[in-house]
Write a protein that holds these residues in place. Structure first.
Motif, PDB file in Angstrom:
ATOM      1  N   ASN A  69       0.847  -1.187   0.000  1.00 33.01           N
ATOM      2  CA  ASN A  69       0.000   0.000   0.000  1.00 33.01           C
ATOM      3  C   ASN A  69       0.889   1.245   0.000  1.00 33.01           C
ATOM      4  O   ASN A  69       2.084   1.180   0.298  1.00 33.01           O
ATOM      5  N   ALA A  70       0.279   2.383  -0.338  1.00 32.31           N
ATOM      6  CA  ALA A  70       1.020   3.647  -0.360  1.00 32.31           C
ATOM      7  C   ALA A  70       1.681   3.887   1.002  1.00 32.31           C
ATOM      8  O   ALA A  70       1.115   3.540   2.044  1.00 32.31           O
ATOM      9  N   ALA A 123       4.596   0.991  -3.946  1.00 29.28           N
ATOM     10  CA  ALA A 123       3.783   0.511  -5.061  1.00 29.28           C
ATOM     11  C   ALA A 123       4.640  -0.340  -5.982  1.00 29.28           C
ATOM     12  O   ALA A 123       5.806  -0.006  -6.254  1.00 29.28           O
ATOM     13  N   ASP A 154       6.074  -2.010   4.831  1.00 30.07           N
ATOM     14  CA  ASP A 154       4.996  -2.834   4.283  1.00 30.07           C
ATOM     15  C   ASP A 154       5.610  -4.123   3.757  1.00 30.07           C
ATOM     16  O   ASP A 154       6.841  -4.282   3.741  1.00 30.07           O
TER      17      ASP A 154
END
Length: 330
Positions: A66-67, A70, A101
């Motif tokens: 997720n931002a 990407a 992430d």
């Protein structure tokens, strides 16, 4: 068998070693990747490869990012047996902070892999207490200084690249100021007020910085100049608009400097002394003579002086003239 061992040994240790993660679907990178610190609203990228180690073609699925991270193309990709796929992850922080992430990769037949990515969003950020600086009431020919404190509370060194003043009676003391402010520190810009006229002033200084949210900081400079003078004066013109001038201490025009008094000006010396070792110009007119009263004027040896239509009311003595260039008219 003994002859084969050296060959096997050489073959094993001549194979290049690559960091990799995953089973069946293998990413040719370590299990984690940390991006270099990246300025807010700009991008960094990381390129790597995926290998399908299964002996059959399969589709690879991506998820989890997720931002501000990407994958360049996160659509399902068909990868032939033992073939590779080029991948690229971008990091585009929109704010300051630490981000992390996980990229999840799954093969539709067999295999999966994970890659943990992290990065810091950085940005120079300046703070200051007030948009207005108030100088003390300052006599013409004298100066007053005020400090503007700037704090670098973001990431990276804040840089002051330019200063633009709306009036040249204000300047910056470059020697006493800091134009590069390290992260987490506070430093000062020292501003100087040097009035050449009497009156109240409301001017500005525009400060150019590398803070993207404060690329130009406008500070209001408030001050009052008065016609009370003392000490050394250099390359000044006393104009009728600022008249009368009142001495609050002795005045000295140093050698190499000048003091010009315009027609119609009144000078109240208050019992003090004006010594001109530099150029002293008092060019009054018959309609607008210059008046000096209540003190002593001394023209130093060799001081060039031009004096016309000067009404001098000496207090405790007349004009003391040592200059051979003095021309006195009253």
């Amino acid at each position: 068998m003994k002859k084969l061992l050296p060959l096997l040994f050489c073959a094993f240790f001549s194979t290049p070693f690559f960091a990799q993660t995953g089973t069946g679907i293998v990413l040719l990178t370590g299990p984690t990747h940390t991006f270099t610190p990246t300025t807010v609203d700009s991008a960094s990228s990381f390129d790597f490869q995926l290998v399908n180690t299964v002996a059959i073609e399969q589709t690879v699925l991506f998820g989890g990012l997720n931002a501000p991270f990407a994958l360049a193309d996160n659509t399902p990709q068909v990868v032939a047996a033992s073939d590779t796929l080029d991948l690229s992850i971008s990091f585009t922080p929109s704010s300051i902070g630490a981000f992390s992430d996980t990229l999840n990769v799954v093969g539709t037949i067999f295999g999966d892999a994970m890659l943990v990515v992290s990065g810091d969003g950085i940005q120079v950020q300046l703070t200051w207490v007030s948009d207005t600086l108030q100088f003390a009431t300052t006599a013409i020919g004298q100066t007053d200084t005020v400090a503007l404190s700037l704090s670098s509370v973001g990431d990276g060194t804040a840089v002051i690249s330019d200063l633009q003043f709306s009036n040249s009676i204000f300047t910056v003391d470059s020697a006493a100021s800091q134009f590069n402010i390290a992260q987490g520190t506070t430093d000062n810009l020292i501003f100087v007020f040097a009035p050449i006229n009497a009156g109240e002033f409301s001017e500005t200084v525009t400060i150019s910085t590398n803070d993207p949210n404060n690329s130009q900081i406008v500070i209001t400079l408030l001050s009052t100049g008065i016609s009370e003078v003392s000490g050394e004066v250099c390359d000044l013109v006393w104009t009728v608009v600022n008249s009368p001038f009142t001495l609050v201490g002795d005045i000295v025009v140093p050698e190499g400097c000048s003091l010009t008094i315009d027609p119609g000006v009144e000078v109240n010396m208050g019992g003090h002394k004006l010594t001109a070792n530099g150029e002293f110009v008092c060019l009054g007119t018959s309609e607008a003579p210059i008046t000096i009263q209540g003190g002593v004027v001394h023209l130093g040896p060799g001081a060039p002086a031009l004096i016309e239509y000067l009404v001098y009311e000496g207090w405790g003595g007349d004009v003391n003239v040592d200059s051979p260039y003095a021309l006195l008219y009253t």
